[in-house]
Design a protein around this motif. Structure first.
Motif, PDB file in Angstrom:
ATOM      1  N   ARG A 204      -9.016  -8.117   1.288  1.00 34.45           N
ATOM      2  CA  ARG A 204      -7.692  -8.134   1.936  1.00 34.45           C
ATOM      3  C   ARG A 204      -7.758  -8.833   3.285  1.00 34.45           C
ATOM      4  O   ARG A 204      -6.864  -9.574   3.662  1.00 34.45           O
ATOM      5  N   ALA A 205      -8.816  -8.582   4.043  1.00 32.28           N
ATOM      6  CA  ALA A 205      -8.960  -9.231   5.352  1.00 32.28           C
ATOM      7  C   ALA A 205      -9.059 -10.743   5.184  1.00 32.28           C
ATOM      8  O   ALA A 205      -8.394 -11.501   5.911  1.00 32.28           O
TER       9      ALA A 205
ATOM     10  N   ALA B  24      -1.891  -6.269   2.990  1.00 24.36           N
ATOM     11  CA  ALA B  24      -2.882  -5.694   3.898  1.00 24.36           C
ATOM     12  C   ALA B  24      -2.274  -5.278   5.231  1.00 24.36           C
ATOM     13  O   ALA B  24      -2.914  -4.583   6.010  1.00 24.36           O
ATOM     14  N   VAL B  25      -1.031  -5.660   5.493  1.00 23.79           N
ATOM     15  CA  VAL B  25      -0.409  -5.397   6.796  1.00 23.79           C
ATOM     16  C   VAL B  25       0.351  -4.078   6.783  1.00 23.79           C
ATOM     17  O   VAL B  25       1.208  -3.847   5.937  1.00 23.79           O
TER      18      VAL B  25
ATOM     19  N   ARG C  12      -6.607 -16.091   5.589  1.00 27.70           N
ATOM     20  CA  ARG C  12      -6.161 -17.353   4.971  1.00 27.70           C
ATOM     21  C   ARG C  12      -4.666 -17.561   5.224  1.00 27.70           C
ATOM     22  O   ARG C  12      -4.230 -18.678   5.510  1.00 27.70           O
ATOM     23  N   LEU C  13      -3.898 -16.483   5.140  1.00 27.57           N
ATOM     24  CA  LEU C  13      -2.465 -16.569   5.439  1.00 27.57           C
ATOM     25  C   LEU C  13      -2.247 -17.053   6.868  1.00 27.57           C
ATOM     26  O   LEU C  13      -1.431 -17.942   7.120  1.00 27.57           O
TER      27      LEU C  13
ATOM     28  N   MET D   5      -3.666  -3.374  10.305  1.00 33.76           N
ATOM     29  CA  MET D   5      -3.895  -3.479   8.865  1.00 33.76           C
ATOM     30  C   MET D   5      -3.762  -2.121   8.186  1.00 33.76           C
ATOM     31  O   MET D   5      -4.117  -1.095   8.761  1.00 33.76           O
ATOM     32  N   SER D   6      -3.282  -2.141   6.941  1.00 35.99           N
ATOM     33  CA  SER D   6      -3.176  -0.907   6.165  1.00 35.99           C
ATOM     34  C   SER D   6      -4.489  -0.609   5.462  1.00 35.99           C
ATOM     35  O   SER D   6      -4.762   0.534   5.113  1.00 35.99           O
TER      36      SER D   6
END
Length: 151
Positions: free
Chosen positions: A79-80, A130-131, A85-86, A72-73
């Motif tokens: 964001r997490a 977030a990635v 959810r994604l 994660m960025s």
């Protein structure tokens, strides 16, 4: 607390959740009614969380199994949660773990082919804000599949 009979029941139904009470009783040397009562108790107490069937991936058109590490960025809770959810919306992602170390998430995925894996990574995972980084390992051969928890 589990006794030896409970452990035998759990091992037996982990191997084959379709066992009838009669078959289960024969396997563990109990009457069908005793086996059924104990099985029902184990289920009601939460030792058994569900029943499922193991499918043959190749027979249903899945030929690529991979493990995908995601770094994660940012680690903000919003964001997490958005990223999680994604992941829930991706049918190819069959298991997800959060990790210590360099990668934040480990995804177990099954895809129809390499193009589908590429699409999952490049079109759905990497665009998430977030990635930071994604690294995949394609499974060449699975030497042992999940056979259940040690009871």
């Amino acid at each position: 607390m589990l006794d030896q009979i409970d452990a035998k029941i759990l091992a037996a139904i982990q191997d084959n959740a379709m066992l009838t009470a009669q078959e289960l009783g024969e396997r563990i040397n109990l009457s069908a009614s005793q086996a059924a009562r104990r099985r029902a108790r184990l289920e009601s107490e939460g030792y058994v969380t569900g029943h499922s069937a193991r499918l043959d991936p190749a027979r249903i058109g899945l030929t690529v199994q991979a493990f995908v590490q995601v770094q994660m960025s940012t680690h903000t809770p919003e964001r997490a949660k958005g990223f999680e959810r994604l992941l829930q919306a991706q049918p190819e992602v069959i298991s997800v773990w959060t990790l210590t170390g360099e990668a934040d998430y480990l995804l177990h995925v099954w895809c129809a082919d390499l193009a589908a894996l590429n699409q999952l990574i490049h079109d759905r995972l990497l665009p998430d804000p977030a990635v930071a980084r994604v690294q995949s390992q394609i499974v060449m051969n699975q030497l042992k599949s999940f056979t259940g928890l040690p009871v």
